[in-house]
Design a protein around this motif. Structure first.
Motif: not given
Length: 430
Positions: A205-206, A224-225, A243-244, A250-255
């Motif tokens: 993952x870049x 959910x994928x 984190x998800x 292919x991105x990391x996000x935050x809840x």
């Protein structure tokens, strides 16, 4: 008298349309479906199609048919056991089953359950590189190749890698999280690589967040994928969040977590899980109350709702490492796992309407285990067989989804053969 011509379906070879035949045989357990494949070529062709795989899986999930509790010992033996999970929320005696990553005794290595999705289990040997995806229903598996050396070129791994297992767009994914130190520097980076079962390849993952995020716990939850865990989106952040990793972009996000539990996310006083298709936070904040929060609308922080508050006077256990494993057939009760590390693992049914709990006792249950609830499925039909004869040929299926008529179910009042149950530190369900 002239006989009427009987039309035969071109796929099944029987005087029934293909969709009608699918609707009939989808109700069979995997063991019987494999017997059908062996006795008729047309059945083999039908049962092996992606369409039938999805029809059978959907029916299994919707009806909770042929569910099984799979338990892996968290000691150096790495023995695995199965217990049939009946519709009436009872369990059969535990049976020893074979699994593909059996480690030699006295080696100090342990095989644990990384995660479970659609009845497939991802296994990993702690402090080792071996990873496999396993279908215990039909005793088939596929080994996951090691991550190519070029992905970590110019860096040295620090500590043990963390693994996750997920599903997106019809493809199963294995994810490895690794903390790296760049050669010649003391700069720490995070590396995330994803293995696709469909393409049989690893991909790094870049993007910026992938090299700066952290993970604070071993809980990596598929939903959910995406995969979800506690950590920091940027290493310099003062607080942790949820984190998800989204497999599509292919991105990391935050809840955002609920305000009431946000401060607990980086401690052992919080856990992450999935229950009934919703992301859940388990908060053990004051050692007297045990809260389960659910995100009712995926990705919406304002939708967090406290589902349950369970008092220690109701469930008498030590307040460490307890997670919901499954819901009852009516949805009124949840199956709770207590892995306190005291070598006295316990399972409880918690009744939310009555605010009561009842212990589940399973004869033959191992001590100190990781666990997963599996639904019946036909995944990995083209995989390698776990069970081999001496001549190298595939043996009979040893793991069977036990039907209610085949074994006596165990009431909650009966005692365990081993006189107690103990807890591991990782539980993965689905």
């Amino acid at each position: 008298m002239e006989q009427e011509e009987v039309r035969v379906d071109s796929i099944t070879g029987l005087p029934l349309p293909c969709d009608v035949m699918m609707d009939i045989i989808k109700r069979l357990p995997p063991k019987e479906l494999l017997r059908c494949r062996a006795c008729r070529k047309s059945f083999k062709a039908l049962i092996g199609t992606p369409e039938f795989y999805q029809v059978h899986l959907n029916w299994s999930r919707e009806t909770n048919s042929y569910r099984t509790l799979v338990m892996g010992e968290s000691d150096s033996d790495s023995d695995f056991f199965s217990s049939a999970f009946y519709d009436r929320d009872a369990f059969s005696s535990a049976q020893l089953i074979k699994q593909p990553l059996k480690v030699p005794r006295n080696m100090g290595l342990v095989t644990y359950i990384v995660g479970c999705w659609n009845g497939l289990i991802c296994l990993h040997i702690i402090w080792g590189d071996d990873v496999a995806i396993w279908n215990p229903c039909i005793q088939k598996f596929k080994m996951i190749p090691r991550v190519p050396d070029e992905t970590t070129k110019g860096a040295v791994g620090i500590g043990e890698a963390t693994y996750g297992f997920g599903y997106s767009g019809g493809d199963y994914k294995v994810v490895r999280f690794m903390e790296l130190e760049r050669e010649g520097t003391k700069v720490l980076d995070s590396e995330i690589v994803v293995y696709s079962l469909r393409s049989s390849s690893w991909k790094k993952i870049e993007f910026r967040e992938s090299s700066s995020c952290t993970w604070d716990t071993s809980y990596v939850i598929p939903l959910d994928g995406a995969l979800h865990w506690f950590g920091k989106l940027h290493r310099s952040n003062s607080t942790s969040g949820i984190l998800t990793l989204n497999f599509t972009n292919e991105k990391v996000m935050e809840f955002r977590a609920p305000d009431e539990v946000e401060a607990q996310l980086h401690t052992s006083s919080a856990g992450l899980s999935e229950l009934n298709g919703k992301l859940c936070i388990i908060d053990f904040h004051d050692k007297a109350n045990y809260d389960i929060w659910a995100m009712n609308i995926y990705g919406k922080a304002e939708s967090w709702t406290r589902l349950y508050t369970i008092k220690s006077t109701v469930v008498n256990w030590t307040f460490d490492w307890r997670l919901p494993l499954a819901s009852s057939s009516t949805g009124r009760k949840i199956l709770l796992y207590d892995g306190s590390g005291s070598r006295n693992v316990r399972l409880f049914w918690y009744d939310s309407e009555k605010d009561t709990a009842k212990r589940v006792r399973i004869p033959g249950m191992p001590s100190d285990f990781t666990a997963a609830i599996c639904v019946a499925n036909l995944g990995l039909l083209d995989g390698e067989s776990v069970i081999k004869e001496e001549d190298g040929s595939e043996g009979d299926i040893q793991f069977e989804i036990i039907e209610g008529s085949e074994q006596r179910d165990i009431s909650e009042g009966e005692s365990s053969r081993q006189g107690g149950m103990s807890g591991g530190k990782r539980v993965r369900t689905k």
